[in-house]
Design a protein around this motif. Structure first.
Motif, PDB file in Angstrom:
ATOM      1  N   GLU A  98     -33.854 -98.679   1.166  1.00 57.31           N
ATOM      2  CA  GLU A  98     -32.738 -98.444   0.247  1.00 57.31           C
ATOM      3  C   GLU A  98     -31.672 -97.569   0.899  1.00 57.31           C
ATOM      4  O   GLU A  98     -30.470 -97.780   0.683  1.00 57.31           O
ATOM      5  N   LEU A  99     -32.108 -96.598   1.690  1.00 60.95           N
ATOM      6  CA  LEU A  99     -31.149 -95.776   2.421  1.00 60.95           C
ATOM      7  C   LEU A  99     -30.377 -96.615   3.436  1.00 60.95           C
ATOM      8  O   LEU A  99     -29.161 -96.455   3.596  1.00 60.95           O
ATOM      9  N   TYR A 100     -31.076 -97.502   4.111  1.00 59.26           N
ATOM     10  CA  TYR A 100     -30.411 -98.412   5.051  1.00 59.26           C
ATOM     11  C   TYR A 100     -29.350 -99.256   4.333  1.00 59.26           C
ATOM     12  O   TYR A 100     -28.219 -99.411   4.810  1.00 59.26           O
ATOM     13  N   GLY A 101     -29.719 -99.805   3.164  1.00 59.71           N
ATOM     14  CA  GLY A 101     -28.758-100.591   2.407  1.00 59.71           C
ATOM     15  C   GLY A 101     -27.574 -99.774   1.939  1.00 59.71           C
ATOM     16  O   GLY A 101     -26.450-100.282   1.841  1.00 59.71           O
ATOM     17  N   HIS A 102     -27.800 -98.482   1.651  1.00 60.96           N
ATOM     18  CA  HIS A 102     -26.705 -97.617   1.207  1.00 60.96           C
ATOM     19  C   HIS A 102     -25.771 -97.273   2.359  1.00 60.96           C
ATOM     20  O   HIS A 102     -24.537 -97.320   2.208  1.00 60.96           O
ATOM     21  N   VAL A 103     -26.342 -96.924   3.515  1.00 60.14           N
ATOM     22  CA  VAL A 103     -25.521 -96.509   4.649  1.00 60.14           C
ATOM     23  C   VAL A 103     -24.722 -97.678   5.222  1.00 60.14           C
ATOM     24  O   VAL A 103     -23.550 -97.538   5.583  1.00 60.14           O
ATOM     25  N   PHE A 104     -25.343 -98.862   5.280  1.00 62.24           N
ATOM     26  CA  PHE A 104     -24.695-100.016   5.890  1.00 62.24           C
ATOM     27  C   PHE A 104     -24.216-101.034   4.853  1.00 62.24           C
ATOM     28  O   PHE A 104     -24.102-102.218   5.151  1.00 62.24           O
ATOM     29  N   ILE A 143     -36.448 -80.087   9.424  1.00 55.77           N
ATOM     30  CA  ILE A 143     -36.650 -81.498   9.765  1.00 55.77           C
ATOM     31  C   ILE A 143     -35.367 -82.281   9.572  1.00 55.77           C
ATOM     32  O   ILE A 143     -34.970 -83.094  10.419  1.00 55.77           O
ATOM     33  N   LEU A 144     -34.682 -82.042   8.455  1.00 56.81           N
ATOM     34  CA  LEU A 144     -33.446 -82.768   8.174  1.00 56.81           C
ATOM     35  C   LEU A 144     -32.351 -82.420   9.167  1.00 56.81           C
ATOM     36  O   LEU A 144     -31.441 -83.232   9.414  1.00 56.81           O
ATOM     37  N   PHE A 145     -32.422 -81.227   9.762  1.00 58.29           N
ATOM     38  CA  PHE A 145     -31.425 -80.821  10.757  1.00 58.29           C
ATOM     39  C   PHE A 145     -31.413 -81.770  11.956  1.00 58.29           C
ATOM     40  O   PHE A 145     -30.355 -82.039  12.542  1.00 58.29           O
ATOM     41  N   PHE A 146     -32.585 -82.319  12.298  1.00 53.51           N
ATOM     42  CA  PHE A 146     -32.674 -83.187  13.471  1.00 53.51           C
ATOM     43  C   PHE A 146     -32.372 -84.645  13.150  1.00 53.51           C
ATOM     44  O   PHE A 146     -32.361 -85.479  14.064  1.00 53.51           O
ATOM     45  N   LEU A 147     -32.155 -84.977  11.901  1.00 50.99           N
ATOM     46  CA  LEU A 147     -31.827 -86.363  11.540  1.00 50.99           C
ATOM     47  C   LEU A 147     -30.321 -86.573  11.612  1.00 50.99           C
ATOM     48  O   LEU A 147     -29.558 -85.814  11.008  1.00 50.99           O
ATOM     49  N   PRO A 148     -29.871 -87.608  12.318  1.00 52.92           N
ATOM     50  CA  PRO A 148     -28.425 -87.862  12.452  1.00 52.92           C
ATOM     51  C   PRO A 148     -27.860 -88.576  11.228  1.00 52.92           C
ATOM     52  O   PRO A 148     -27.321 -89.680  11.315  1.00 52.92           O
ATOM     53  N   LEU A 149     -28.003 -87.934  10.059  1.00 48.56           N
ATOM     54  CA  LEU A 149     -27.530 -88.518   8.807  1.00 48.56           C
ATOM     55  C   LEU A 149     -26.604 -87.522   8.121  1.00 48.56           C
ATOM     56  O   LEU A 149     -26.671 -86.315   8.351  1.00 48.56           O
ATOM     57  N   SER A 150     -25.760 -88.050   7.255  1.00 47.68           N
ATOM     58  CA  SER A 150     -24.869 -87.187   6.490  1.00 47.68           C
ATOM     59  C   SER A 150     -25.652 -86.422   5.430  1.00 47.68           C
ATOM     60  O   SER A 150     -26.779 -86.796   5.074  1.00 47.68           O
ATOM     61  N   ASP A 151     -25.065 -85.361   4.908  1.00 48.87           N
ATOM     62  CA  ASP A 151     -25.725 -84.572   3.861  1.00 48.87           C
ATOM     63  C   ASP A 151     -26.023 -85.427   2.636  1.00 48.87           C
ATOM     64  O   ASP A 151     -27.086 -85.294   2.007  1.00 48.87           O
ATOM     65  N   GLU A 152     -25.077 -86.306   2.303  1.00 48.43           N
ATOM     66  CA  GLU A 152     -25.274 -87.162   1.128  1.00 48.43           C
ATOM     67  C   GLU A 152     -26.454 -88.100   1.326  1.00 48.43           C
ATOM     68  O   GLU A 152     -27.282 -88.286   0.428  1.00 48.43           O
ATOM     69  N   ALA A 153     -26.555 -88.711   2.522  1.00 47.86           N
ATOM     70  CA  ALA A 153     -27.657 -89.628   2.798  1.00 47.86           C
ATOM     71  C   ALA A 153     -28.985 -88.890   2.818  1.00 47.86           C
ATOM     72  O   ALA A 153     -29.996 -89.391   2.305  1.00 47.86           O
ATOM     73  N   GLU A 154     -29.011 -87.695   3.412  1.00 52.82           N
ATOM     74  CA  GLU A 154     -30.244 -86.909   3.453  1.00 52.82           C
ATOM     75  C   GLU A 154     -30.683 -86.508   2.053  1.00 52.82           C
ATOM     76  O   GLU A 154     -31.865 -86.604   1.712  1.00 52.82           O
ATOM     77  N   LEU A 164     -23.084-105.267   5.163  1.00 53.63           N
ATOM     78  CA  LEU A 164     -24.060-106.252   4.680  1.00 53.63           C
ATOM     79  C   LEU A 164     -23.397-107.167   3.657  1.00 53.63           C
ATOM     80  O   LEU A 164     -22.890-106.699   2.634  1.00 53.63           O
ATOM     81  N   PRO A 165     -23.392-108.490   3.910  1.00 56.49           N
ATOM     82  CA  PRO A 165     -22.767-109.418   2.957  1.00 56.49           C
ATOM     83  C   PRO A 165     -23.655-109.632   1.737  1.00 56.49           C
ATOM     84  O   PRO A 165     -24.876-109.506   1.804  1.00 56.49           O
ATOM     85  N   GLU A 166     -23.044-109.945   0.614  1.00 55.06           N
ATOM     86  CA  GLU A 166     -23.793-110.244  -0.597  1.00 55.06           C
ATOM     87  C   GLU A 166     -24.371-111.657  -0.521  1.00 55.06           C
ATOM     88  O   GLU A 166     -23.759-112.575   0.024  1.00 55.06           O
TER      89      GLU A 166
END
Length: 362
Positions: free
Chosen positions: A338-344, A183-194, A348-350
């Motif tokens: 939380e993953l969205y906040g980490h990747v972007f 499943i993770l193979f088909f996600l366009p995310l980095s290993d760290e994010a996954e 994202l401004p404070e």
């Protein structure tokens, strides 16, 4: 538009169509498969330990786990369900005549209510209070009995779904990691994010389920034992009701035991009322505050409002099993954001003006 782009667009549309059709096809078993995946995840530490003890015999280890689930979980739950359904029918059959009898006997009602604070107000509205109390208690009984009796009436369907759950759980234990890797193979995310997404989701889900189930069982059991000691009928039924209601933060079991204390007081059983009130307020009510931070943890604990909305929404959408599925979906919701906040995080401004306003008001 190039030929390659046309092919990719067509492939994406075909993928979406086939996926939706497949989900529609397995819809009757989708909830069962989800529960099987959750159960396999919770039992995975036991499965790995048994695999080591059995010298790598993975199939035998998975079979032992399934037998343990049947003996420890399914059999007692089925027995409890039968007892609760019978008790629930007794409650719904007796509560309305009891309320009607009290309404038709104003002397008894006035004599009991006169001993309570604000007795003038209570006496003025006694008929409406008893009618509403009967509707609430009867509604709770009908709701729980209706959901539980669906299982007993559809015995064949229940056994079939149980077989599907155990079958799916068996292969989730054996090949769960391979399935997840695919499943993770088909996600366009980095290993760290996954890795972060999976670890966060697993920790939040496991902690939420563990906290919800353990706290619910403890609160419902302790309150139900107190009900039995003071002589309240159908204590097992009310114990299960309080187990379910314990998932509502801040209220929980008080929805049941507070009216029970009032009824005991009205019926001139002051000792039982005071004892039940003290036990439920100090012991049962404190379990959530004491155990939830330890079981769930500060890092994985979701906000009480989110837990409430997820629980009620899950029950509304999925039935009685929604009290488990709802918080899990909320955990997925929190994890993805939380993953969205980490990747972007760089884009994202404070937000600082809220802190400035709070400092000024303070």
């Amino acid at each position: 538009m190039t030929s390659e782009r046309v092919q990719k667009t067509f492939l994406l549309l075909l993928l979406a169509a086939v996926s939706l059709l497949f989900l529609a096809m397995i819809r009757p078993f989708l909830m069962t498969i989800v529960l099987a995946a959750i159960a396999a995840g919770l039992c995975n530490p036991l499965y790995r330990r048994l695999t080591r003890w059995l010298r790598g015999r993975r199939v035998l280890a998975a079979a032992v786990v399934l037998v343990a689930v049947l003996v420890v979980v399914v059999a007692p739950l089925a027995t409890l369900t039968g007892v609760v359904v019978n008790e629930g029918f007794k409650v719904t059959d007796t509560v309305r005549p009891w309320v009607q009898q009290r309404i038709e006997d104003p002397t008894y009602v006035e004599r009991r209510i006169a001993t309570l604070p604000y007795s003038e107000f209570l006496l003025e509205h006694r008929a409406e209070i008893y009618r509403k109390a009967g509707e609430v208690v009867g509604g709770v009984g009908n709701w729980l009995v209706g959901n539980l009796s669906d299982v007993t009436k559809g015995t064949v369907s229940f056994l079939f779904q149980l077989g599907v759950l155990l079958y799916a759980m068996f292969f989730f234990l054996l090949d769960g990691r391979k399935m997840l890797r695919r499943i993770l193979f088909f996600l366009p995310l980095s290993d760290e994010a996954e890795r972060e997404m999976v670890e966060k989701f697993v920790s939040v889900t496991r902690a939420t389920i563990k906290g919800t189930l353990v706290i619910g069982i403890l609160q419902g059991t302790l309150a139900g034992l107190a009900f039995g000691v003071v002589g309240i009928p159908s204590a097992v039924f009310w114990s299960v009701v309080m187990m379910v209601l314990s998932i509502i933060p801040g209220v929980g079991t008080a929805i049941v035991w507070v009216p029970a204390v009032i009824i005991l007081a009205v019926t001139d059983r002051w000792g039982a009322a005071i004892g039940l009130g003290i036990w439920c307020a100090l012991v049962v009510g404190s379990i959530d505050n004491v155990l939830r931070p330890r079981l769930v943890g500060q890092d994985t604990k979701m906000h009480e409002l989110l837990i409430l909305c997820a629980t009620l929404g899950g029950i509304s959408l999925f039935g009685i099993l929604g009290f488990i599925v709802g918080p899990i979906l909320a955990a997925i919701f929190v994890t993805v954001w939380e993953l969205y906040g980490h990747v972007f995080r760089d884009a994202l401004p404070e937000v600082r003006w809220l802190d400035d306003d709070e400092a000024k008001s303070g």
